[in-house]
Design an enzyme around this catalytic site. Structure first.
Site, mmCIF file in Angstrom:
data_model
loop_
_atom_site.group_PDB
_atom_site.id
_atom_site.type_symbol
_atom_site.label_atom_id
_atom_site.label_comp_id
_atom_site.label_asym_id
_atom_site.label_seq_id
_atom_site.Cartn_x
_atom_site.Cartn_y
_atom_site.Cartn_z
ATOM 1 N N ARG A 257 0.933 -1.284 0.085
ATOM 2 C CA ARG A 257 -0.072 0.077 -0.143
ATOM 3 C C ARG A 257 0.889 1.309 -0.187
ATOM 4 N NH1 ARG A 257 -2.541 -3.595 2.774
ATOM 5 N NH2 ARG A 257 -0.901 -4.652 2.794
ATOM 6 N N THR A 258 2.149 1.331 0.671
ATOM 7 C CA THR A 258 3.020 2.452 0.484
ATOM 8 C C THR A 258 3.272 2.804 -0.892
ATOM 9 O OG1 THR A 258 3.625 2.004 2.827
ATOM 10 C CG2 THR A 258 4.433 3.622 1.772
ATOM 11 N N LYS B 224 25.853 -4.174 -8.789
ATOM 12 C CA LYS B 224 27.429 -4.236 -9.080
ATOM 13 C C LYS B 224 28.179 -3.630 -8.127
ATOM 14 C CE LYS B 224 25.510 -3.428 -13.409
ATOM 15 N NZ LYS B 224 25.485 -2.224 -14.664
ATOM 16 N N ARG C 181 11.867 3.137 0.556
ATOM 17 C CA ARG C 181 11.753 2.513 1.712
ATOM 18 C C ARG C 181 12.840 1.509 1.892
ATOM 19 N NH1 ARG C 181 6.549 -1.297 3.311
ATOM 20 N NH2 ARG C 181 5.974 0.799 3.891
ATOM 21 N N HIS D 11 7.999 5.696 9.951
ATOM 22 C CA HIS D 11 7.188 5.450 8.680
ATOM 23 C C HIS D 11 6.418 6.827 8.839
ATOM 24 C CE1 HIS D 11 5.000 3.851 5.365
ATOM 25 N NE2 HIS D 11 4.797 2.697 5.749
HETATM 26 N N1 CP Z 1 1.275 0.089 6.072
HETATM 27 C C1 CP Z 1 2.374 -0.075 4.861
HETATM 28 O O1 CP Z 1 3.499 0.418 5.184
HETATM 29 O O2 CP Z 1 1.750 -1.253 4.403
HETATM 30 P P1 CP Z 1 2.831 -1.867 3.072
HETATM 31 O O3 CP Z 1 4.169 -2.519 3.681
HETATM 32 O O4 CP Z 1 2.064 -2.791 2.389
HETATM 33 O O5 CP Z 1 3.409 -0.471 2.287
#
Ligand code: CP
Length: 357
Positions: free
Chosen positions: A86-87, A115, A136, A169
């Site tokens: 979702r993120t 590499k 991420r 997050h």
């Molecule tokens: N809530 C959240 O970070 O979900 P994802 O890991 O699916 O991105």
């Protein structure tokens, strides 16, 4: 932007790093988004309002076309070195809803990092092509390194932290705030339970930091002994005079609180020790059972950052009850992330003006 060495930067406290993450002409205004602590109450309120307007505009073709014309001259890169549904998807659609063409790397083994290219050099390369990097990464500090690299580059583009190790997050916390506000009307004075893997859950950490912006909030941390909230968060709450209680009795807390924020056991951090999804199965004391819904206050809400495993009775996925908001919560992520991008790229005011017409 004053240039300082990486060592000087990392020796700063988070509060002292924040001006280095701001806009050139307004260091208090987020440009890079790394920490929940960067957000003040006025900025949070304005982002929530902007997200509402974006959501409404997007309902009509005229409004959606207007939004898509805002940033059609800008591009975005989504670098996800850790799994995400979702993120990643909500950022990609937020960018596209504002007209930004997007590029994605979801497996760094297909990039030149395989590499031996450093993260810094990869980030510098992406910034040659795009105007925003969302990343991420499993390592704490990776987003800071990327933002620092951009501060040192001639072409400084924003870096958004889409989840960094077990640390933060921040954009998840924004959508959690947006959802709490929409569900409860206001957050000031509310009692919020955060349940589950509080030790490694970065969403809980970022949401706890954001609570500094709301008056009279009380947090109930409900976790198994080995997964309790970190001392650093407790110290932060004490400094901010935010009341909190630790408990291992979810059932007793349900009727007291205004919101229950469930999280899953993050078994993947124990993979090296042989953990599997089976190790994520909860002690039943920390599972939100279907009957708990009837014991919640009439005006309250059940949230989850998702993904979930078995910590919420799956029958609740299909219950029609305004208090079960976790599916709406994930959709809210797309609107608040679009609002954040619009604000960082200074198209927020024109969107607000168009929405008011
Ligand atoms: N809530 C959240 O970070 O979900 P994802 O890991 O699916 O991105």
């Amino acid at each position: 932007m004053k240039r300082i060495s990486w060592t000087e930067f990392t020796n700063l406290t988070v509060s002292d790093r924040i001006p280095h993450l701001g806009k050139e002409n307004d260091p208090a205004e987020p440009f890079h988004v790394l920490y929940a602590q960067q957000f003040s109450r006025p900025v949070l309120d304005e982002l929530c309002l902007l997200a509402d307007h974006i959501r409404k505009l997007h309902k009509t073709k005229e409004g959606a076309d207007f939004l898509r014309a805002r940033l059609s001259h800008r591009t975005a890169m989504n670098l996800f070195a850790q799994p995400s549904t979702r993120t990643w998807m909500s950022f990609q659609l937020a960018e596209q809803n504002l007209g930004m063409p997007t590029s994605d790397i979801r497996d760094v083994s297909t990039s030149s990092q395989a590499k031996g290219e450093t993260l810094q050099n990869s980030i510098r390369t992406f910034s040659s092509y795009v105007d925003l990097i969302v990343m991420r990464h499993p390592d704490r500090g990776a987003a800071e390194l990327a933002a620092y690299e951009m501060n040192m580059a001639d072409r400084r583009i924003p870096v958004f932290n889409g989840g960094s190790g077990q640390d933060q997050h921040p954009t998840q916390a924004l959508l959690d705030i947006y959802t709490l506000q929409k569900s409860l009307g206001e957050i000031d004075g509310k009692k919020i339970a955060m349940v589950g893997d509080l030790m490694r859950g970065r969403t809980v950490r970022s949401l706890s930091y954001l609570m500094k912006n709301y008056k009279g909030v009380e947090i109930y941390y409900v976790a198994p002994e080995r997964l309790r909230i970190g001392d650093d968060i407790k110290e932060f709450l004490k400094r901010q005079h935010i009341r909190y209680t630790e408990s291992d009795n979810l059932e007793a807390i349900i009727p007291i609180v205004d919101a229950v924020y469930m999280t899953r056991i993050q078994w993947e951090w124990d993979k090296a020790a042989g953990a599997t999804t089976q190790d994520a199965k909860y002690d039943p004391r920390f599972v939100f059972k279907k009957e708990y819904l009837g014991r919640m206050k009439q005006k309250s809400c059940l949230l989850h950052p998702l993904p979930k495993i078995n910590e919420i009775d799956s029958e609740l996925d299909y219950v029609e009850d305004a208090r079960v908001v976790y599916w709406r919560q994930e959709r809210n992520g797309m609107w608040i992330r679009a609002a954040l991008i619009a604000r960082v790229f200074d198209v927020d005011k024109e969107i607000m003006a168009h929405a008011a017409e």
